[in-house]
Design a protein around this motif. Structure first.
Motif, PDB file in Angstrom:
ATOM      1  N   LYS A 118      52.375  26.255   8.692  1.00  0.00           N
ATOM      2  CA  LYS A 118      52.523  26.426  10.342  1.00  0.00           C
ATOM      3  C   LYS A 118      50.856  26.741  10.734  1.00  0.00           C
ATOM      4  CE  LYS A 118      54.490  29.882  13.436  1.00  0.00           C
ATOM      5  NZ  LYS A 118      55.296  30.974  13.524  1.00  0.00           N
ATOM      6  N   ILE A 119      50.427  26.065  11.664  1.00  0.00           N
ATOM      7  CA  ILE A 119      49.110  26.189  12.318  1.00  0.00           C
ATOM      8  C   ILE A 119      49.222  26.562  13.731  1.00  0.00           C
ATOM      9  CG2 ILE A 119      46.973  25.216  12.824  1.00  0.00           C
ATOM     10  CD1 ILE A 119      47.450  23.076  10.503  1.00  0.00           C
ATOM     11  N   ASP A 120      48.779  27.759  13.930  1.00  0.00           N
ATOM     12  CA  ASP A 120      48.500  28.175  15.316  1.00  0.00           C
ATOM     13  C   ASP A 120      47.262  27.615  15.931  1.00  0.00           C
ATOM     14  OD1 ASP A 120      48.075  29.712  17.850  1.00  0.00           O
ATOM     15  OD2 ASP A 120      48.742  31.678  17.061  1.00  0.00           O
ATOM     16  N   LEU A 121      47.707  26.817  17.065  1.00  0.00           N
ATOM     17  CA  LEU A 121      46.483  25.904  17.537  1.00  0.00           C
ATOM     18  C   LEU A 121      45.932  26.697  18.496  1.00  0.00           C
ATOM     19  CD1 LEU A 121      49.010  22.832  18.314  1.00  0.00           C
ATOM     20  CD2 LEU A 121      47.268  23.028  16.350  1.00  0.00           C
ATOM     21  N   VAL A 122      46.091  27.898  18.926  1.00  0.00           N
ATOM     22  CA  VAL A 122      45.360  28.642  19.730  1.00  0.00           C
ATOM     23  C   VAL A 122      44.476  29.498  18.806  1.00  0.00           C
ATOM     24  CG1 VAL A 122      45.216  30.606  21.457  1.00  0.00           C
ATOM     25  CG2 VAL A 122      47.198  29.039  21.394  1.00  0.00           C
ATOM     26  N   SER A 123      44.623  30.232  17.870  1.00  0.00           N
ATOM     27  CA  SER A 123      43.858  30.927  16.971  1.00  0.00           C
ATOM     28  C   SER A 123      43.346  30.119  15.777  1.00  0.00           C
ATOM     29  CB  SER A 123      44.718  32.177  16.397  1.00  0.00           C
ATOM     30  OG  SER A 123      45.865  31.785  15.452  1.00  0.00           O
ATOM     31  N   GLN A 124      43.941  28.966  15.393  1.00  0.00           N
ATOM     32  CA  GLN A 124      43.531  28.167  14.292  1.00  0.00           C
ATOM     33  C   GLN A 124      44.000  28.475  13.024  1.00  0.00           C
ATOM     34  OE1 GLN A 124      42.813  25.186  15.823  1.00  0.00           O
ATOM     35  NE2 GLN A 124      42.622  26.229  17.565  1.00  0.00           N
ATOM     36  N   GLN A 125      44.893  29.716  13.125  1.00  0.00           N
ATOM     37  CA  GLN A 125      45.253  30.322  11.726  1.00  0.00           C
ATOM     38  C   GLN A 125      46.417  29.536  11.290  1.00  0.00           C
ATOM     39  OE1 GLN A 125      45.885  34.404  13.042  1.00  0.00           O
ATOM     40  NE2 GLN A 125      44.529  34.986  11.487  1.00  0.00           N
ATOM     41  N   GLY A 126      46.419  29.518   9.664  1.00  0.00           N
ATOM     42  CA  GLY A 126      47.448  28.801   9.193  1.00  0.00           C
ATOM     43  C   GLY A 126      48.452  29.592   8.222  1.00  0.00           C
ATOM     44  N   PHE A 127      49.717  29.305   8.223  1.00  0.00           N
ATOM     45  CA  PHE A 127      50.554  30.093   7.317  1.00  0.00           C
ATOM     46  C   PHE A 127      51.391  29.013   6.518  1.00  0.00           C
ATOM     47  CE2 PHE A 127      49.703  32.159  11.259  1.00  0.00           C
ATOM     48  CZ  PHE A 127      49.388  33.382  11.124  1.00  0.00           C
ATOM     49  N   ASP A 128      51.673  29.462   5.147  1.00  0.00           N
ATOM     50  CA  ASP A 128      52.275  28.607   4.483  1.00  0.00           C
ATOM     51  C   ASP A 128      53.606  29.339   4.143  1.00  0.00           C
ATOM     52  OD1 ASP A 128      50.191  26.743   4.311  1.00  0.00           O
ATOM     53  OD2 ASP A 128      49.567  27.009   2.297  1.00  0.00           O
ATOM     54  N   TYR A 129      54.580  28.302   3.950  1.00  0.00           N
ATOM     55  CA  TYR A 129      56.029  28.973   3.480  1.00  0.00           C
ATOM     56  C   TYR A 129      56.788  28.014   2.492  1.00  0.00           C
ATOM     57  CZ  TYR A 129      55.474  31.183   8.261  1.00  0.00           C
ATOM     58  OH  TYR A 129      55.147  31.661   9.325  1.00  0.00           O
ATOM     59  N   ASP A 130      56.949  28.516   1.182  1.00  0.00           N
ATOM     60  CA  ASP A 130      57.524  27.682   0.226  1.00  0.00           C
ATOM     61  C   ASP A 130      59.157  27.608   0.502  1.00  0.00           C
ATOM     62  OD1 ASP A 130      55.232  27.684  -1.346  1.00  0.00           O
ATOM     63  OD2 ASP A 130      55.572  29.692  -2.189  1.00  0.00           O
ATOM     64  N   LEU A 131      59.481  26.318   0.276  1.00  0.00           N
ATOM     65  CA  LEU A 131      60.720  25.780   0.473  1.00  0.00           C
ATOM     66  C   LEU A 131      61.553  25.970  -0.863  1.00  0.00           C
ATOM     67  CD1 LEU A 131      59.948  22.929   2.869  1.00  0.00           C
ATOM     68  CD2 LEU A 131      60.655  25.323   3.420  1.00  0.00           C
ATOM     69  N   ASP A 132      62.879  26.446  -0.814  1.00  0.00           N
ATOM     70  CA  ASP A 132      63.816  26.745  -2.045  1.00  0.00           C
ATOM     71  C   ASP A 132      65.150  26.257  -1.733  1.00  0.00           C
ATOM     72  OD1 ASP A 132      61.685  28.009  -3.636  1.00  0.00           O
ATOM     73  OD2 ASP A 132      61.836  29.712  -2.320  1.00  0.00           O
ATOM     74  N   ASN A 133      65.852  25.762  -2.804  1.00  0.00           N
ATOM     75  CA  ASN A 133      67.215  25.444  -2.471  1.00  0.00           C
ATOM     76  C   ASN A 133      67.755  24.520  -1.413  1.00  0.00           C
ATOM     77  OD1 ASN A 133      67.791  27.887  -4.422  1.00  0.00           O
ATOM     78  ND2 ASN A 133      67.513  29.221  -2.759  1.00  0.00           N
ATOM     79  N   LEU A 134      66.763  23.488  -1.318  1.00  0.00           N
ATOM     80  CA  LEU A 134      67.209  22.538  -0.423  1.00  0.00           C
ATOM     81  C   LEU A 134      67.746  21.303  -1.423  1.00  0.00           C
ATOM     82  CD1 LEU A 134      63.781  21.945   1.618  1.00  0.00           C
ATOM     83  CD2 LEU A 134      66.040  22.546   2.356  1.00  0.00           C
ATOM     84  N   LEU A 135      68.573  20.521  -0.750  1.00  0.00           N
ATOM     85  CA  LEU A 135      69.339  19.476  -1.423  1.00  0.00           C
ATOM     86  C   LEU A 135      67.991  18.147  -1.675  1.00  0.00           C
ATOM     87  CD1 LEU A 135      72.447  18.333   1.107  1.00  0.00           C
ATOM     88  CD2 LEU A 135      72.331  19.177  -1.482  1.00  0.00           C
ATOM     89  N   ASP A 136      68.250  17.634  -2.891  1.00  0.00           N
ATOM     90  CA  ASP A 136      67.499  16.445  -3.259  1.00  0.00           C
ATOM     91  C   ASP A 136      67.368  15.223  -2.366  1.00  0.00           C
ATOM     92  OD1 ASP A 136      66.097  17.940  -5.124  1.00  0.00           O
ATOM     93  OD2 ASP A 136      67.545  17.375  -6.661  1.00  0.00           O
ATOM     94  N   LEU A 137      66.982  15.125  -1.261  1.00  0.00           N
ATOM     95  CA  LEU A 137      67.135  14.166  -0.105  1.00  0.00           C
ATOM     96  C   LEU A 137      65.916  13.061  -0.146  1.00  0.00           C
ATOM     97  CD1 LEU A 137      67.759  16.435   3.101  1.00  0.00           C
ATOM     98  CD2 LEU A 137      69.394  15.489   1.492  1.00  0.00           C
ATOM     99  N   GLU A 138      66.316  12.144  -0.001  1.00  0.00           N
ATOM    100  CA  GLU A 138      65.458  10.709   0.252  1.00  0.00           C
ATOM    101  C   GLU A 138      65.157  11.053   2.074  1.00  0.00           C
ATOM    102  OE1 GLU A 138      66.905   6.981  -0.367  1.00  0.00           O
ATOM    103  OE2 GLU A 138      67.502   7.378  -2.270  1.00  0.00           O
ATOM    104  N   LEU A 139      63.962  11.919   2.250  1.00  0.00           N
ATOM    105  CA  LEU A 139      63.971  12.374   3.420  1.00  0.00           C
ATOM    106  C   LEU A 139      63.569  11.278   4.508  1.00  0.00           C
ATOM    107  CD1 LEU A 139      63.915  15.300   4.882  1.00  0.00           C
ATOM    108  CD2 LEU A 139      60.931  15.249   4.327  1.00  0.00           C
ATOM    109  N   ARG A 140      64.293  11.538   5.780  1.00  0.00           N
ATOM    110  CA  ARG A 140      64.049  10.614   6.817  1.00  0.00           C
ATOM    111  C   ARG A 140      63.430  11.285   8.034  1.00  0.00           C
ATOM    112  NH1 ARG A 140      64.645   7.617   3.418  1.00  0.00           N
ATOM    113  NH2 ARG A 140      66.395   5.900   3.248  1.00  0.00           N
ATOM    114  N   GLU A 141      63.756  12.430   8.093  1.00  0.00           N
ATOM    115  CA  GLU A 141      63.090  13.132   9.288  1.00  0.00           C
ATOM    116  C   GLU A 141      62.756  14.745   9.289  1.00  0.00           C
ATOM    117  OE1 GLU A 141      61.481  13.059  11.669  1.00  0.00           O
ATOM    118  OE2 GLU A 141      62.744  12.135  13.441  1.00  0.00           O
TER     119      GLU A 141
END
Length: 535
Positions: A118-141
């Motif tokens: 997640k990038i704050d376009l005002v302050s230019q700071q970035g934050f990372d979030y790990d993702l867990d427990n999602l389905l194994d998807l052929e991602l479309r969107e």
């Protein structure tokens, strides 16, 4: 007198420079010829351009580059680079308010670990979030709304949608989507009511097809279901669906319709859906579109029109040969503008490439809200090159319709593609609506093709214009055709991007060259067109 003569000669010598297409500004980033392309998203005062790229040649380390450009293609902060976790690459993105969200995945399979930046376009700071427990998807969107990431894809050959909270890591799987003989046609955010909508096509009994509009809150709870199960006459069905807002919980749905088994296109439909989920249907066929064949010469058009009238006199609905697929819907103050493509699938080896059953997503055309076919992430992974499904398509024409608020046809018209042969099924034409002017533009080889209509009347069709540089001391040595993309930006301005090799002369007079990714702001002005004197 001598001064006047010199002035007139100079004027007429420069007259061809007053073109219907003008390159007004350009921004370049030093880039290798086959480096990854920049993705772009429109902002209120310009756009954001970004990509992931190898930190150095033959290195698995990657960096994330982005920059904020205003409407004159100026940038105050320049190119900003952020590190990417080892082994990860960008596979999705979305803009929500003042935050840019980038989805990264490790490896190329569907089971790779993922995280969101997640990038704050005002302050230019970035934050990372790990993702867990999602389905194994052929991602479309991939969409983000209020720090909740929405993942849509295919799991075990069935569509699925999950909502993931970046704050508390909760996961909600949306109900009513996963099932046999089901396709997701569209998914879109509804920020005004803190919800999102999923448009589903499902095959029912006796080969009937129903279209369902489900509205969910940001926890994945179903808020409203609108089921379109009564449509047209027997054996007629909805082939595509594009939904646009017409006020809170009021919407319109457009697309093409045809006969059962999707082997015949009959025309266009419009559904008006009120806040109670009730809908009214209006169908449009070739009888309603007197200029559908306007891309042909006068003699050929007369034959086609006569054939349509002959079928109408026999109480038959004239069919549209080949694929008739919706590309864009624009809501204006004085009506609705629609853009369809008409093309022929010459051959297809691999996945079926007809318009039905294709998910309509917003690739970089999030800038224009236009709808694209196939998985945008998959397309990006190929660098926007040719697809792995080897097919040959012949683009015949683009068809445009303006509807009044009451649904009546105000005008229709068409532009030729001049039997463009390609294996590119994604929408590449772009439209611009400015007051009573209507433009259609696309790139073919190394030229911009432009058609122009005024009050629905065609002024010119498929004129070509050379790509230009603004610096007189520079010349285009080579253009990577596969990288070129033209999109509508705002008003009469389009944006052309791609990679080029440029020859130029240094201050010491020595010839040199550079490789760049360029952004060119292009102005279109159809009123400058002067037809040739028939004499």
């Amino acid at each position: 007198m001598r001064f006047i003569l010199v002035f007139l000669i100079s004027f007429f010598m420069t007259l061809p420079g007053f073109s219907q297409v003008e390159f007004v500004s350009r921004f370049e980033v030093e880039s290798e010829y086959f480096d990854p392309l920049f993705e772009m998203v429109r902002t209120e005062d310009g756009m954001i351009a970004f990509r992931t790229i190898a930190k150095r040649a033959f290195s698995g380390e990657r960096v994330f580059q982005y920059m904020l450009l205003d409407r004159e293609l100026n940038t105050e902060l320049g190119l900003i680079e952020l590190p990417v976790q080892p082994g990860y690459d960008m596979i999705g993105y979305d803009l929500d308010g003042a935050f840019l969200y980038i989805l990264f995945q490790k490896g190329t399979g569907i089971t790779g670990d993922k995280y969101v930046r997640k990038i704050d376009l005002v302050s230019q700071q970035g934050f990372d979030y790990d993702l867990d427990n999602l389905l194994d998807l052929e991602l479309r969107e991939f969409l983000v709304q209020n720090d909740r990431a929405i993942f849509m894809g295919v799991a075990n050959l069935r569509p699925a949608v999950q909502v993931y909270s970046l704050m508390d890591k909760s996961v909600h799987t949306v109900q009513g989507v996963y099932g046999n003989d089901t396709q997701i046609l569209q998914i879109r955010k509804m920020p005004e009511v803190e919800a999102f909508e999923v448009v589903i096509s499902r095959e029912g009994p006796y080969r009937s097809t129903e279209v369902i509009l489900n509205t969910y809150d940001l926890l994945g709870n179903l808020l409203r279901e609108v089921k379109v199960d009564k449509f047209g006459e027997e054996s007629q069905e909805i082939i595509e669906a594009v939904v646009v807002e017409d006020g809170p919980y009021r919407k319109e749905m457009y697309g093409s319709f045809g006969l059962a088994r999707r082997d015949s296109y009959l025309g266009m439909y419009r559904l008006d859906i009120n806040e109670f989920g009730e809908y009214e249907t209006r169908l449009y066929t070739l009888e309603d579109f007197p200029n559908f064949f306007n891309y042909l010469d006068e003699k050929a058009k007369s034959r086609k029109d006569a054939d349509v009238l002959k079928q109408v006199d026999r109480d038959k609905i004239p069919s549209i040969r080949n694929v008739y697929t919706i590309r864009d819907v624009r809501k204006g103050q004085d009506g609705t503008y629609l853009f369809f493509d008409h093309y022929n699938i010459i051959n297809s080896r691999g996945a079926p490439l007809s318009a039905p059953n294709s998910y309509r997503s917003n690739d970089w055309s999030r800038m224009t809200n236009s709808s694209d076919f196939l998985d945008p992430i998959y397309v990006r992974s190929l660098g926007r090159g040719r697809q792995a499904v080897y097919s040959e398509l012949s683009y015949i024409s683009a068809h445009f319709v303006k509807l009044g608020e009451d649904g009546r046809v105000i005008w229709d018209n068409s532009a030729t593609y001049d039997d463009l042969l390609t294996d590119y099924i994604l929408p590449f034409g772009e439209i611009a609506v400015v007051d009573n002017e209507f433009y259609h533009a696309y790139v073919r080889d190394d030229k911009i093709r432009l058609s122009y209509f005024k009050d629905g009347e065609k002024i010119f069709d498929n004129l070509d214009f050379e790509l230009e540089l603004l610096n007189e001391n520079e010349r285009i040595a080579e253009t990577n055709m596969e990288s070129l993309q033209l999109v509508h930006w705002y008003d009469r301005y389009f944006l052309l991007t791609g990679t080029q090799r440029i020859r130029f002369q240094r201050e010491n007079g020595q010839a040199s060259s550079k490789e760049v990714f360029f952004f060119s702001k292009v102005l279109v002005a159809g009123d400058l067109f002067e037809p040739e004197d028939p004499r």
